[in-house]
Design a protein around this motif. Structure first.
Motif, PDB file in Angstrom:
ATOM      1  N   ARG A 455       0.821  -1.207   0.000  1.00 14.91           N
ATOM      2  CA  ARG A 455       0.000   0.000   0.000  1.00 14.91           C
ATOM      3  C   ARG A 455       0.853   1.254   0.000  1.00 14.91           C
ATOM      4  O   ARG A 455       0.546   2.234  -0.684  1.00 14.91           O
ATOM      5  N   VAL A 456       1.938   1.234   0.761  1.00 15.69           N
ATOM      6  CA  VAL A 456       2.838   2.402   0.823  1.00 15.69           C
ATOM      7  C   VAL A 456       3.511   2.635  -0.529  1.00 15.69           C
ATOM      8  O   VAL A 456       3.569   3.775  -1.021  1.00 15.69           O
ATOM      9  N   ILE A 457       4.008   1.564  -1.137  1.00 12.77           N
ATOM     10  CA  ILE A 457       4.683   1.681  -2.434  1.00 12.77           C
ATOM     11  C   ILE A 457       3.721   2.189  -3.496  1.00 12.77           C
ATOM     12  O   ILE A 457       4.065   3.073  -4.301  1.00 12.77           O
ATOM     13  N   ILE A 458       2.512   1.655  -3.522  1.00  8.40           N
ATOM     14  CA  ILE A 458       1.525   2.073  -4.515  1.00  8.40           C
ATOM     15  C   ILE A 458       1.161   3.547  -4.329  1.00  8.40           C
ATOM     16  O   ILE A 458       1.071   4.315  -5.299  1.00  8.40           O
ATOM     17  N   ALA A 459       0.946   3.963  -3.066  1.00  7.73           N
ATOM     18  CA  ALA A 459       0.616   5.364  -2.794  1.00  7.73           C
ATOM     19  C   ALA A 459       1.751   6.281  -3.238  1.00  7.73           C
ATOM     20  O   ALA A 459       1.516   7.351  -3.825  1.00  7.73           O
TER      21      ALA A 459
END
Length: 549
Positions: A455-459
């Motif tokens: 989720r962090v990488i995608i954001a």
């Protein structure tokens, strides 16, 4: 005296025509990227069938504020984009005073190191993406002398190379890697990808430096490339994409140099000749980069028109034809070696027909449909019959668009969103096809949908894509204003971007397909970041003056 005036008049007319064409192309590119910059904060595409231990077909869904709320889709990416811009402005203030070469070398080294580290996190045994499996099978068969495999159906209805004969160059390349490092050992191929990823970054930085001659813009471009995670992550795919991209980036850099050598013909045509050789190799590995070759011809036409040397365009055209012919040599060699005639492949109209229909398989407009390969098999690989089938479907699609303009608007709007507003450019999806038993927990956390790291990488990638399009649009607008100072070579990347945009508006869609053309924006984005940071510094300085007064 009259002849001198006539000569000057013709020269002036050539300059005006060339400058007008250059300005129009830059302005059109700025308009498209500006539209993407406006849409990016409100729309995004995320892959929904990527997990920590398995990957399914490339399903993805569009996410808007109506789906997950204003905060998730707009506020959070906007906040992250603003933070990234502030960080970049802060770093730019320091970097713009540093020499470009050390910054570029460090940036390229970091990108290479990240790519290699990612590969060792994945510990790939065999990439399970369908096309990669086909190349793996053929490469092993070529080394083992099992030529009967080339006539077998590997799951496509007909022999794979009868549909895609242009993949012969990648078969030879992978077979060469297996011959050197052991059959089935895909890590050396991925490491070669990593080298070419670094080459791509180095070439984009070099192009930015040659075009804008600005320390701030060049160092900003270096910084942007370091922050662009899809680039190093793309090294995982066992396919010709990364290698072809590295080589074609070198071709573009050599041609930008050649176009700027107006007063040094020996340097110009030597660089152009070397670029033709590299381009031929690039096309043998990834044939879709013929779009860059077309962009080169168009840009050279404008350059030579401006210089009133259009007779040299014949040289450029002849070289382009030879390069395009040479790209077919691996196909002929492989056919001769294995004793199988692959034919001319599935007609290109099939991919245009796919690109103009809603894919029932992936439930997305313009994406892959197996119907065309099945029909090609049913016709006994009859190219004429397949072409007629594709043209019929294209006709039906055009008729539907004409009779239902709202559907046409929705079709192409959604298609463009799934291509250009997918922040990973399928780099995580194709990394998921490289999963193995030895893949580390960290890599699984990054890849697996639902995990915090994912989720962090995608954001982050979503926010970075917003920044890329915003700064790219600003850079293109600034380039339009000052294009005469930069010379006609500045349009080469813009023309390449426009060619990719136009092609994949109609062609079969994938976000990985538009990835190379998004990379064409980085030199402009570097220029745009430097311009934005300059505007911020100016505003702060004016505020300080007003406060003191």
């Amino acid at each position: 005296m009259a002849s001198v005036d006539m000569h000057e008049t013709h020269r002036t007319q050539s300059l005006r025509a060339a400058d007008m064409l250059a300005a129009l192309m830059l302005a059109f590119a700025a308009l498209l990227v500006g539209g993407m910059a406006i849409a990016a904060p409100f729309l995004s595409t995320f892959y929904t069938d990527v997990h920590a231990f398995v990957v399914g077909p490339d399903y993805s869904e569009i996410v808007t504020m109506l789906d997950t709320g204003l905060y998730t889709v707009v506020a959070l990416p906007a906040l992250a984009t603003a933070i990234l811009l502030i960080v970049f402005c802060g770093l730019n203030r320091t970097l713009r005073h540093l020499p470009t070469t050390p910054v570029a070398v460090c940036s390229v080294a970091i990108i290479f190191a990240v790519a290699v580290a990612w590969l060792f996190q994945l510990n790939t045994e065999t990439n399970i993406y369908a096309d990669s499996l086909r190349l793996d099978t053929y490469a092993k068969a070529l080394l083992e002398g099992d030529y009967a495999v080339f006539s077998k159906d590997l799951g496509d209805g007909v022999p794979y190379l009868s549909i895609y004969p242009f993949q012969s160059g990648s078969v030879w390349l992978l077979a060469g890697v297996y011959a050197l490092f052991g059959s089935g050992n895909q890590l050396p191929f991925q490491l070669l990808n990593a080298v070419c990823v670094a080459l791509t970054a180095g070439c984009m930085i070099a192009i930015c430096k040659m075009l804008f001659s600005s320390r701030g813009a060049t160092n900003a471009c270096s910084l942007l490339l370091v922050a662009f995670l899809p680039l190093p992550l793309s090294a995982a795919l066992v396919y010709g994409n990364a290698i072809g991209l590295g080589l074609i980036s070198l071709v573009l850099a050599l041609n930008v140099y050649a176009m700027r050598c107006q007063d040094a013909p020996r340097h110009r045509w030597t660089a152009f000749g070397v670029s033709c050789l590299v381009c031929a190799i690039a096309l043998t590995v990834k044939s879709t980069f013929v779009l860059m070759l077309i962009a080169l011809v168009l840009t050279w036409a404008i350059v030579l028109l401006r210089e009133r040397r259009l007779r040299f365009l014949l040289v450029v055209l002849a070289a382009a034809l030879v390069v395009n012919w040479a790209a077919g040599i691996p196909v002929m060699l492989l056919e001769h070696t294995v004793g199988v005639d692959f034919g001319s492949g599935m007609p290109k109209s099939s991919w245009i027909a796919m690109g103009m229909e809603w894919s029932m398989y992936l439930d997305k407009p313009g994406w892959w449909s197996g119907d065309y390969a099945l029909n090609f098999a049913d016709t006994g690989m009859d190219g004429d019959a397949q072409n007629a089938f594709a043209l019929q479907h294209i006709g039906w699609s055009i008729s539907t668009f004409i009779h239902d303009p709202l559907f046409a608007l929705r079709f192409f709007g959604v298609k463009l969103i799934t291509e250009w507003l997918e922040p990973t450019f399928q780099s995580i999806y194709y990394s998921a096809t490289s999963l193995a038993d030895a893949t580390t927990p960290l890599a699984r956390e990054v890849i697996g949908r639902g995990h915090l790291a994912h989720r962090v990488i995608i954001a982050y990638m979503d926010a970075f894509q917003n920044l890329l399009y915003l700064s790219g649009a600003v850079g293109l607008v600034c380039t339009v204003r000052h294009h005469r100072a930069f010379g006609p070579a500045v349009i080469l990347l813009a023309v390449s971007f426009l060619g990719g945009f136009a092609c994949y508006l109609l062609w079969e869609a994938k976000s990985v397909y538009v990835f190379p053309f998004a990379l064409m924006l980085f030199p402009f984005a570097g220029y745009g970041v430097d311009a934005l940071c300059g505007a911020v510094r100016t505003c702060m300085a004016r505020g300080t003056v007003r406060a003191e007064s």
